[in-house]
Design a protein around this motif. Structure first.
Motif, PDB file in Angstrom:
ATOM      1  N   TYR A  22       0.836  -1.197   0.000  1.00 53.11           N
ATOM      2  CA  TYR A  22       0.000   0.000   0.000  1.00 53.11           C
ATOM      3  C   TYR A  22       0.875   1.252   0.000  1.00 53.11           C
ATOM      4  O   TYR A  22       0.629   2.189  -0.751  1.00 53.11           O
ATOM      5  CB  TYR A  22      -0.923  -0.010   1.224  1.00 53.11           C
ATOM      6  CG  TYR A  22      -1.805   1.204   1.340  1.00 53.11           C
ATOM      7  CD1 TYR A  22      -2.937   1.327   0.556  1.00 53.11           C
ATOM      8  CD2 TYR A  22      -1.498   2.226   2.230  1.00 53.11           C
ATOM      9  CE1 TYR A  22      -3.750   2.440   0.656  1.00 53.11           C
ATOM     10  CE2 TYR A  22      -2.299   3.343   2.337  1.00 53.11           C
ATOM     11  CZ  TYR A  22      -3.429   3.447   1.548  1.00 53.11           C
ATOM     12  OH  TYR A  22      -4.224   4.554   1.646  1.00 53.11           O
ATOM     13  N   ARG A  80       2.209   5.160  -2.598  1.00 49.98           N
ATOM     14  CA  ARG A  80       2.019   6.509  -2.049  1.00 49.98           C
ATOM     15  C   ARG A  80       3.313   7.299  -2.158  1.00 49.98           C
ATOM     16  O   ARG A  80       4.387   6.743  -2.341  1.00 49.98           O
ATOM     17  CB  ARG A  80       1.599   6.426  -0.578  1.00 49.98           C
ATOM     18  CG  ARG A  80       0.424   5.515  -0.282  1.00 49.98           C
ATOM     19  CD  ARG A  80      -0.852   6.063  -0.738  1.00 49.98           C
ATOM     20  NE  ARG A  80      -1.212   7.185   0.114  1.00 49.98           N
ATOM     21  CZ  ARG A  80      -2.429   7.618   0.275  1.00 49.98           C
ATOM     22  NH1 ARG A  80      -3.407   7.040  -0.348  1.00 49.98           N
ATOM     23  NH2 ARG A  80      -2.677   8.634   1.043  1.00 49.98           N
ATOM     24  N   ILE A 127      -0.516  10.736   6.100  1.00 49.19           N
ATOM     25  CA  ILE A 127      -1.846  10.121   6.058  1.00 49.19           C
ATOM     26  C   ILE A 127      -1.735   8.699   5.512  1.00 49.19           C
ATOM     27  O   ILE A 127      -2.341   7.765   6.033  1.00 49.19           O
ATOM     28  CB  ILE A 127      -2.821  10.972   5.219  1.00 49.19           C
ATOM     29  CG1 ILE A 127      -3.062  12.313   5.914  1.00 49.19           C
ATOM     30  CG2 ILE A 127      -4.125  10.234   4.991  1.00 49.19           C
ATOM     31  CD1 ILE A 127      -3.881  13.290   5.114  1.00 49.19           C
ATOM     32  N   GLY A 128      -0.922   8.527   4.473  1.00 48.37           N
ATOM     33  CA  GLY A 128      -0.711   7.194   3.906  1.00 48.37           C
ATOM     34  C   GLY A 128      -0.056   6.257   4.910  1.00 48.37           C
ATOM     35  O   GLY A 128      -0.390   5.075   4.978  1.00 48.37           O
ATOM     36  N   GLN A 148      -2.662   5.273   7.408  1.00 45.44           N
ATOM     37  CA  GLN A 148      -3.569   4.303   6.797  1.00 45.44           C
ATOM     38  C   GLN A 148      -2.913   2.928   6.671  1.00 45.44           C
ATOM     39  O   GLN A 148      -3.562   1.901   6.861  1.00 45.44           O
ATOM     40  CB  GLN A 148      -4.022   4.804   5.426  1.00 45.44           C
ATOM     41  CG  GLN A 148      -4.973   5.969   5.499  1.00 45.44           C
ATOM     42  CD  GLN A 148      -5.295   6.551   4.125  1.00 45.44           C
ATOM     43  OE1 GLN A 148      -4.559   6.331   3.169  1.00 45.44           O
ATOM     44  NE2 GLN A 148      -6.383   7.291   4.051  1.00 45.44           N
ATOM     45  N   CYS A 186      -2.975   1.266  10.028  1.00 46.75           N
ATOM     46  CA  CYS A 186      -4.331   0.784  10.282  1.00 46.75           C
ATOM     47  C   CYS A 186      -4.637  -0.438   9.413  1.00 46.75           C
ATOM     48  O   CYS A 186      -5.299  -1.374   9.863  1.00 46.75           O
ATOM     49  CB  CYS A 186      -5.338   1.897  10.016  1.00 46.75           C
ATOM     50  SG  CYS A 186      -6.976   1.528  10.636  1.00 46.75           S
ATOM     51  N   LEU A 187      -4.119  -0.453   8.195  1.00 50.06           N
ATOM     52  CA  LEU A 187      -4.310  -1.597   7.302  1.00 50.06           C
ATOM     53  C   LEU A 187      -3.644  -2.844   7.861  1.00 50.06           C
ATOM     54  O   LEU A 187      -4.206  -3.940   7.815  1.00 50.06           O
ATOM     55  CB  LEU A 187      -3.750  -1.263   5.919  1.00 50.06           C
ATOM     56  CG  LEU A 187      -3.898  -2.303   4.825  1.00 50.06           C
ATOM     57  CD1 LEU A 187      -5.369  -2.525   4.516  1.00 50.06           C
ATOM     58  CD2 LEU A 187      -3.172  -1.853   3.577  1.00 50.06           C
ATOM     59  N   ALA A 199      -7.796   0.173   5.463  1.00 45.66           N
ATOM     60  CA  ALA A 199      -7.006   1.402   5.412  1.00 45.66           C
ATOM     61  C   ALA A 199      -7.922   2.578   5.700  1.00 45.66           C
ATOM     62  O   ALA A 199      -8.532   3.150   4.804  1.00 45.66           O
ATOM     63  CB  ALA A 199      -6.346   1.564   4.045  1.00 45.66           C
ATOM     64  N   SER A 200      -8.043   2.947   6.965  1.00 43.88           N
ATOM     65  CA  SER A 200      -8.881   4.083   7.343  1.00 43.88           C
ATOM     66  C   SER A 200      -7.997   5.183   7.916  1.00 43.88           C
ATOM     67  O   SER A 200      -6.861   4.953   8.303  1.00 43.88           O
ATOM     68  CB  SER A 200      -9.935   3.659   8.368  1.00 43.88           C
ATOM     69  OG  SER A 200      -9.323   3.264   9.563  1.00 43.88           O
ATOM     70  N   ASN A 201      -8.538   6.383   7.925  1.00 41.27           N
ATOM     71  CA  ASN A 201      -7.781   7.516   8.463  1.00 41.27           C
ATOM     72  C   ASN A 201      -7.692   7.407   9.979  1.00 41.27           C
ATOM     73  O   ASN A 201      -8.471   6.724  10.628  1.00 41.27           O
ATOM     74  CB  ASN A 201      -8.461   8.836   8.081  1.00 41.27           C
ATOM     75  CG  ASN A 201      -8.338   9.096   6.596  1.00 41.27           C
ATOM     76  OD1 ASN A 201      -7.373   8.672   5.958  1.00 41.27           O
ATOM     77  ND2 ASN A 201      -9.314   9.788   6.031  1.00 41.27           N
ATOM     78  N   CYS A 242      -7.233   5.028  14.101  1.00 39.60           N
ATOM     79  CA  CYS A 242      -7.522   3.693  13.569  1.00 39.60           C
ATOM     80  C   CYS A 242      -8.537   3.007  14.470  1.00 39.60           C
ATOM     81  O   CYS A 242      -8.261   2.727  15.628  1.00 39.60           O
ATOM     82  CB  CYS A 242      -6.231   2.883  13.501  1.00 39.60           C
ATOM     83  SG  CYS A 242      -6.458   1.275  12.754  1.00 39.60           S
TER      84      CYS A 242
END
Length: 181
Positions: A71, A75, A81-82, A85, A88-89, A95-97, A100
């Motif tokens: 992921y 980016r 932010i990536g 994410q 969180c992934l 993959a959420s902002n 998490c």
């Protein structure tokens, strides 16, 4: 057969008692063998179960770190932010902002033990020139690492004093991918 049995009974009056005693001794020996072998079999079954569960959790961690690195490879370097994410992934599979939210894929997998490295926050991930034929491409490395993950066995609390520690700490699990710029 029955005539021979009748003759044997009349010739030996204690015949039935001896047969009963032999059966009781045989049953007692079988019970003793079971008492010796059963705990070993149970230990073997639980050991195989714990090993397979630990291997499954390790496989899940390895897979999620690869997904997070993949992921991040799409980016831009230093994209906070990536990175959030990706963490969180790895933790939840989504993959959420930040923050998490959601349940972790494995118990004990916290965002604090997941680290992300790319060219912006690590000196050994700086952009490198890669020559492929006539083209020159700059490549960054992106690494996602889960370190300090503690696996808690099913019977860990039960045998914590008898069989060593109640948790098993995995070695760091990491995945590194190239990030084309």
């Amino acid at each position: 057969y029955s005539r021979a049995l009748r003759r044997c009974r009349t010739a030996h009056p204690g015949f039935n008692k001896m047969k009963v005693l032999r059966n009781q001794v045989a049953r007692g020996a079988a019970f003793l063998e079971l008492a010796i072998v059963l705990p070993l079999l149970i230990l073997l079954v639980f050991g195989a179960l714990e090993f397979s569960l630990a291997a499954s959790e390790y496989k899940t961690l390895a897979k999620q770190t690869r997904i997070g690195a993949r992921y991040l490879s799409s980016r831009a370097p230093g994209d906070e932010i990536g990175q959030a994410q990706a963490i969180c992934l790895v933790r939840t599979g989504i993959a959420s902002n930040a923050p998490c939210s959601g349940n972790a894929l494995t118990d004990g997998l916290a965002s604090a033990i997941i680290t992300v490295q790319d060219s912006e926050n690590s000196t050994n991930h700086r952009a490198q020139q890669s020559e492929t034929g006539t083209y020159s491409v700059r490549v960054n490395l992106v690494t996602v690492t889960v370190s300090g993950y503690q696996y808690e066995p099913l019977i860990g609390g039960f045998l914590s004093g008898l069989a060593g520690p109640s948790t098993i700490t995995f070695d760091p699990v990491s995945a590194t991918m190239r990030q084309a710029l």
